[in-house]
Design a protein around this motif. Structure first.
Motif, PDB file in Angstrom:
ATOM      1  N   ALA A   1       9.003   4.497  -3.430  1.00 60.46           N
ATOM      2  CA  ALA A   1       8.061   3.508  -3.955  1.00 60.46           C
ATOM      3  C   ALA A   1       8.807   2.254  -4.408  1.00 60.46           C
ATOM      4  O   ALA A   1       8.359   1.124  -4.151  1.00 60.46           O
ATOM      5  N   ALA A   2       9.949   2.456  -5.053  1.00 66.04           N
ATOM      6  CA  ALA A   2      10.735   1.309  -5.527  1.00 66.04           C
ATOM      7  C   ALA A   2      11.236   0.454  -4.375  1.00 66.04           C
ATOM      8  O   ALA A   2      11.319  -0.779  -4.494  1.00 66.04           O
ATOM      9  N   GLU A   3      11.549   1.075  -3.251  1.00 66.09           N
ATOM     10  CA  GLU A   3      12.005   0.315  -2.086  1.00 66.09           C
ATOM     11  C   GLU A   3      10.978  -0.717  -1.648  1.00 66.09           C
ATOM     12  O   GLU A   3      11.337  -1.841  -1.238  1.00 66.09           O
ATOM     13  N   PHE A   4       9.716  -0.355  -1.727  1.00 65.23           N
ATOM     14  CA  PHE A   4       8.667  -1.244  -1.229  1.00 65.23           C
ATOM     15  C   PHE A   4       8.165  -2.196  -2.300  1.00 65.23           C
ATOM     16  O   PHE A   4       7.605  -3.255  -1.986  1.00 65.23           O
ATOM     17  N   ARG A   5       8.381  -1.864  -3.572  1.00 70.10           N
ATOM     18  CA  ARG A   5       8.035  -2.819  -4.623  1.00 70.10           C
ATOM     19  C   ARG A   5       9.082  -3.912  -4.708  1.00 70.10           C
ATOM     20  O   ARG A   5       8.796  -5.047  -5.076  1.00 70.10           O
ATOM     21  N   ASP A   6      10.346  -3.548  -4.396  1.00 66.84           N
ATOM     22  CA  ASP A   6      11.437  -4.508  -4.437  1.00 66.84           C
ATOM     23  C   ASP A   6      12.240  -4.378  -3.146  1.00 66.84           C
ATOM     24  O   ASP A   6      13.283  -3.728  -3.095  1.00 66.84           O
ATOM     25  N   PRO A   7      11.744  -4.969  -2.061  1.00 65.71           N
ATOM     26  CA  PRO A   7      12.364  -4.785  -0.744  1.00 65.71           C
ATOM     27  C   PRO A   7      13.794  -5.317  -0.644  1.00 65.71           C
ATOM     28  O   PRO A   7      14.488  -5.043   0.334  1.00 65.71           O
TER      29      PRO A   7
ATOM     30  N   GLU B   1       0.831  -1.200   0.000  1.00 65.68           N
ATOM     31  CA  GLU B   1       0.000   0.000   0.000  1.00 65.68           C
ATOM     32  C   GLU B   1       0.874   1.262   0.000  1.00 65.68           C
ATOM     33  O   GLU B   1       0.546   2.270  -0.643  1.00 65.68           O
ATOM     34  N   ALA B   2       1.986   1.209   0.703  1.00 63.88           N
ATOM     35  CA  ALA B   2       2.890   2.355   0.741  1.00 63.88           C
ATOM     36  C   ALA B   2       3.439   2.651  -0.648  1.00 63.88           C
ATOM     37  O   ALA B   2       3.533   3.822  -1.056  1.00 63.88           O
ATOM     38  N   ALA B   3       3.809   1.607  -1.390  1.00 66.06           N
ATOM     39  CA  ALA B   3       4.332   1.808  -2.744  1.00 66.06           C
ATOM     40  C   ALA B   3       3.315   2.504  -3.628  1.00 66.06           C
ATOM     41  O   ALA B   3       3.651   3.422  -4.389  1.00 66.06           O
ATOM     42  N   VAL B   4       2.052   2.092  -3.533  1.00 66.11           N
ATOM     43  CA  VAL B   4       0.995   2.718  -4.337  1.00 66.11           C
ATOM     44  C   VAL B   4       0.841   4.191  -3.956  1.00 66.11           C
ATOM     45  O   VAL B   4       0.710   5.072  -4.817  1.00 66.11           O
ATOM     46  N   ALA B   5       0.868   4.473  -2.661  1.00 66.65           N
ATOM     47  CA  ALA B   5       0.712   5.857  -2.194  1.00 66.65           C
ATOM     48  C   ALA B   5       1.914   6.714  -2.591  1.00 66.65           C
ATOM     49  O   ALA B   5       1.760   7.872  -2.981  1.00 66.65           O
ATOM     50  N   PHE B   6       3.121   6.153  -2.510  1.00 73.04           N
ATOM     51  CA  PHE B   6       4.310   6.900  -2.951  1.00 73.04           C
ATOM     52  C   PHE B   6       4.219   7.207  -4.444  1.00 73.04           C
ATOM     53  O   PHE B   6       4.583   8.297  -4.890  1.00 73.04           O
TER      54      PHE B   6
END
Length: 412
Positions: A405-411, A380-385
């Protein structure tokens, strides 16, 4: 002179002179739309002729003379005569033979303030007054104003057109109101001056909050300080001067690469502006009236105090933002309170405190993204970023949000 130099000269004239040239052009008839159209034609002509013939010694005077000639053409046209009564000679109130007479440097500040007070007239729809001032006096386009208000560009453009027609139809005089009317119009003027500064905090590089007098932020600071000089006993005027001074003090740390406030180096902040802002705030606090800009200035004072203490007083921020939401429940205040609640009471509490109806308000999405990230809700954070990045105007801010956003799409 080449085209690049001529364009740079025209852009400087637009930044520093747009508002005062509009008020000079519109004063004889109150027709803001015609004044803006004539000035736009003058700038277009400048871009065609200045590269070949050079920038005139006084660009403002040149633009004013060309725009006035354009106005005269319209006033004398058959279409205009059939639409509205033609004065005996509209140009008589502003002779073309002496265009520089209207550009007395000693009158510059007051002329801009006159137009601000005209746009704050009660006959103009309250929802349009501040956007109108941002466009006419500070030169922001409808799309940029719409982003600041979190509404569609088309709706904002229609609102502005209606307001300008209202000024022309009702023949609102271009003059600073008397003391009896000043209190009624002053809040709108203060709102517009602050709005002009606030857009620099989320704008692109050309709107960066710099102290330079030919920047948008510098213009807003100048107007706030001028108002504080003219109205030294008005606490909200002093509060606004304090607010912009304290916020602008941190501008040296705002650069191409976005740096979150908590990571900025306080040693780089402007100590003179901090001292000015604190002095204005002390004067405002000595009165028995408390308003929005004093509260916002107090918030900025808490941030600036980190230069002295090296820590952030989050409890003080919660108290101030809670009071601000009661006094002036703007989207910005509600989002800031939610962020502070999230810091003190946990991210889920902060998410619950976020206001509804902020789908186009970029700070709301950025705050939501940070709170979701803190809550461990990575997808959800990635979408919001992503959404916050799309709404961001400043390239540096957009890059920062895309990286998050990239951090949370590819942790990994």
């Amino acid at each position: 002179m080449n085209t690049t130099e001529a364009r740079a000269a025209a852009e400087r004239a637009a930044r520093t002179s747009y508002g005062r040239l509009v008020v000079i052009l519109a004063a004889p008839t109150g027709d803001l739309m015609l004044a803006e159209d004539a000035l736009s034609d003058a700038f277009e002509r400048a871009l065609r002729t200045w590269p070949e013939h050079g920038v005139p010694a006084n660009p403002d005077g040149w633009l004013l003379a060309v725009a006035r000639n354009r106005q005269r053409d319209v006033w004398k046209s058959a279409a205009h005569r059939t639409r509205a009564p033609l004065p005996a000679d509209p140009g008589d109130t502003a002779p073309l033979t002496s265009p520089l007479d209207a550009l007395d440097p000693d009158a510059i500040g007051e002329r801009r303030l006159e137009l601000l007070f005209v746009c704050a007239h009660p006959a103009i729809d309250a929802a349009a007054r501040t956007p109108l001032m941002l466009q006419v006096v500070l030169g922001l386009d409808a799309a940029r104003i719409a982003r600041a208000y979190g509404v569609g560009a088309a709706a904002m453009a229609k609102r502005l057109v209606r307001a300008k027609r209202r000024i022309a139809d009702t023949r609102i005089p271009f003059a600073v109101p008397g003391r009896g009317d000043l209190a009624q119009r002053l809040p709108g003027v203060l709102e517009a001056v602050y709005g002009g500064y606030a857009v620099t905090l989320t704008g692109g590089p050309e709107e960066a909050p710099l102290r330079s007098p030919d920047s948008l932020a510098g213009e807003a600071h100048y107007l706030a300080v001028t108002l504080a000089t003219l109205l030294p006993d008005e606490p909200e005027v002093l509060g606004l001067a304090a607010l912009i001074s304290l916020s602008l003090a941190r501008s040296p740390t705002r650069r191409a690469d976005f740096v979150p406030l908590a990571e900025q180096d306080p040693a780089a902040w402007d100590t003179d502006l901090i001292a000015d802002g604190e002095a204005y705030l002390r004067r405002a606090s000595a009165t028995d009236r408390l308003g929005r800009f004093q509260l916002e200035a107090a918030v900025q004072a808490v941030h600036c105090d980190r230069r002295r203490t090296a820590v952030m007083d989050w409890q003080a921020l919660r108290t101030l933002y809670s009071a601000l939401v009661l006094v002036a429940p703007t989207l910005g205040a509600q989002v800031a309170l939610a962020a502070t609640v999230g810091r003190l009471d946990g991210p889920e509490a902060g998410l619950a405190a976020l206001p509804d109806g902020a789908d186009l308000f970029q700070p709301a999405w950025a705050t939501r993204a940070h709170l979701l990230a803190a809550a461990g809700r990575g997808e959800e954070a990635a979408v919001a970023f992503d959404r916050a990045a799309v709404l961001a105007v400043d390239p540096g801010t957009r890059r920062h949000l895309n990286d998050r956003a990239a951090e949370f799409r590819d942790p990994r």
